[in-house]
Write an enzyme that holds these catalytic residues in place. Structure first.
Site, PDB file in Angstrom:
ATOM      1  N   LYS A  53       8.597  75.424  58.133  1.00  0.00           N
ATOM      2  CA  LYS A  53       8.220  74.960  56.791  1.00  0.00           C
ATOM      3  C   LYS A  53       7.883  73.472  56.827  1.00  0.00           C
ATOM      4  CE  LYS A  53      10.835  78.506  54.431  1.00  0.00           C
ATOM      5  NZ  LYS A  53      12.165  78.955  54.022  1.00  0.00           N
ATOM      6  N   GLN A  97      17.840  77.117  51.682  1.00  0.00           N
ATOM      7  CA  GLN A  97      17.625  78.228  52.608  1.00  0.00           C
ATOM      8  C   GLN A  97      18.769  79.247  52.505  1.00  0.00           C
ATOM      9  OE1 GLN A  97      14.836  78.611  54.661  1.00  0.00           O
ATOM     10  NE2 GLN A  97      15.711  80.620  55.086  1.00  0.00           N
ATOM     11  N   ASP A 120      10.849  78.460  45.098  1.00  0.00           N
ATOM     12  CA  ASP A 120      11.184  79.784  45.632  1.00  0.00           C
ATOM     13  C   ASP A 120      11.106  80.849  44.528  1.00  0.00           C
ATOM     14  OD1 ASP A 120      11.640  80.371  48.247  1.00  0.00           O
ATOM     15  OD2 ASP A 120      13.762  79.824  48.251  1.00  0.00           O
TER      16      ASP A 120
END
Ligand code: NDP
Length: 295
Positions: A53, A97, A120
């Protein structure tokens, strides 16, 4: 004739190129889109994702920071870190995460991220916006990537039977919300299957568009695919394979070889949905930056 491949690497590449152009426009206005990724603990798979990422952000000209926190981090410490990022004007997108170490409450952490920075798309505000079809919110990256793949492969969705296997909050449910909307690249009749579905094959055989996110290697076989269907395989499973150097290989939730004989278009694993997820994360982050600047 075997199905045409929908190449996630090619589609993700074009999205990342488009993102880089959008970033350049924002930078010219004095705004550099910034993504913060918080990694708690030292799960090796998560470390690889997070590194990828970061690299993708750099390549697109975005600002990116990775915050590594030890596995012993307390809930309070993690919430304080999220608050710090919520307050940081250089950060437009925040991603914590998953999975988190067991002693941390992921739901509480997700709810602590500002919805405007929740790239997200897991915050209940964004989940709700996706359900009501408000495109100002953020859609989770994997289902958003699947919709983009359908659009860019020229797949007609309006009026089609779309069957989704899996009802997780990160793939199946948001996928359902996307495909059912009365709008572009959607407007399908949607069925969502799960482990209590009585006769899975009866449903999958009706699908013009079959999206599989079950986390079960090669679960959907060719005999479960309607002739001419478009098959999107979200699954990523590591299976043992002594013939490879590493001793394992990646397969999807669809048995590619047999499904390819029935489908008209199909995504491979790897190289299908996988690369789309990061591309959509970058896209969401750029949009977060645009929104923060009032476009
Ligand atoms: P989950 O395990 O959270 O959900 C799996 C879903 O599949 C559940 O709803 C489960 O039903 C359903 N299911 C399991 N077995 C069956 C069955 N035999 N028949 C019907 N339904 C079944 O997985 P995720 O949604 O998180 O991920 C799914 C797959 O996608 C995984 O392989 C994962 O690695 C991959 N993935 C890939 C990403 C990418 O970037 N390409 C990103 C995210 C995930 P129930 O709810 O009843 O348990």
């Amino acid at each position: 004739m075997p199905a045409e491949l929908i190449d996630g690497n090619v589609i993700a590449r074009s999205i990342r190129d488009e993102v880089a152009l959008d970033v350049a426009k924002l930078v010219a206005r004095g705004i550099q889109p910034g993504l913060a990724v918080v990694l708690v603990g030292d799960d090796p798979a998560s470390e690889v994702y997070v590194r990828n990422k970061g690299r993708a952000c750099d390549e697109a000209g975005m600002h990116s920071v990775t915050i590594n926190m030890p596995a012993t981090t307390t809930q309070q410490e993690l919430l304080a870190q999220v608050k710090h990022l919520n307050d940081d004007p250089a950060i437009h997108g925040i991603l914590v995460q998953m999975p988190l170490p067991k002693h941390l409450d992921a739901d509480v952490v997700i709810r602590s991220i500002l919805p405007a920075k929740d790239v997200d798309g897991f915050h209940p505000v964004n989940v709700g916006k996706n359900l009501i079809g408000d495109r100002d919110g953020f859609v989770p990256c994997t289902p958003a990537g699947v919709q983009e793949m359908l659009a860019r492969s020229g797949t007609v969705t309006k009026g089609k039977e779309c069957v989704i296997v899996g009802r997780s909050n990160i793939v199946g449910k948001p996928m359902m919300a996307l495909m059912v909307q009365n709008g572009a690249n959607a407007n399908a009749t949607v069925t969502v299957c799960h482990s209590a579905t009585r006769d899975l094959k009866e449903h999958t055989l009706r699908a013009d568009i079959l999206i599989v996110a079950a986390g079960k290697p090669k679960m959907v076989t060719g005999d479960m695919v309607r002739k001419g269907a478009v098959v999107i395989d979200v699954g990523i499973n590591r299976i043992e394979d002594p013939s490879t150097k590493s001793g394992f290989r990646l397969v999807g939730d669809v048995d590619f070889a047999s499904a390819r004989e029935r489908a008209s278009k199909i995504t491979p694993v790897p190289g299908g949905v996988g690369p789309m997820t990061i591309a959509m994360l970058l896209k969401n982050t750029v949009r977060a930056a645009e929104q923060s600047a009032g476009r």
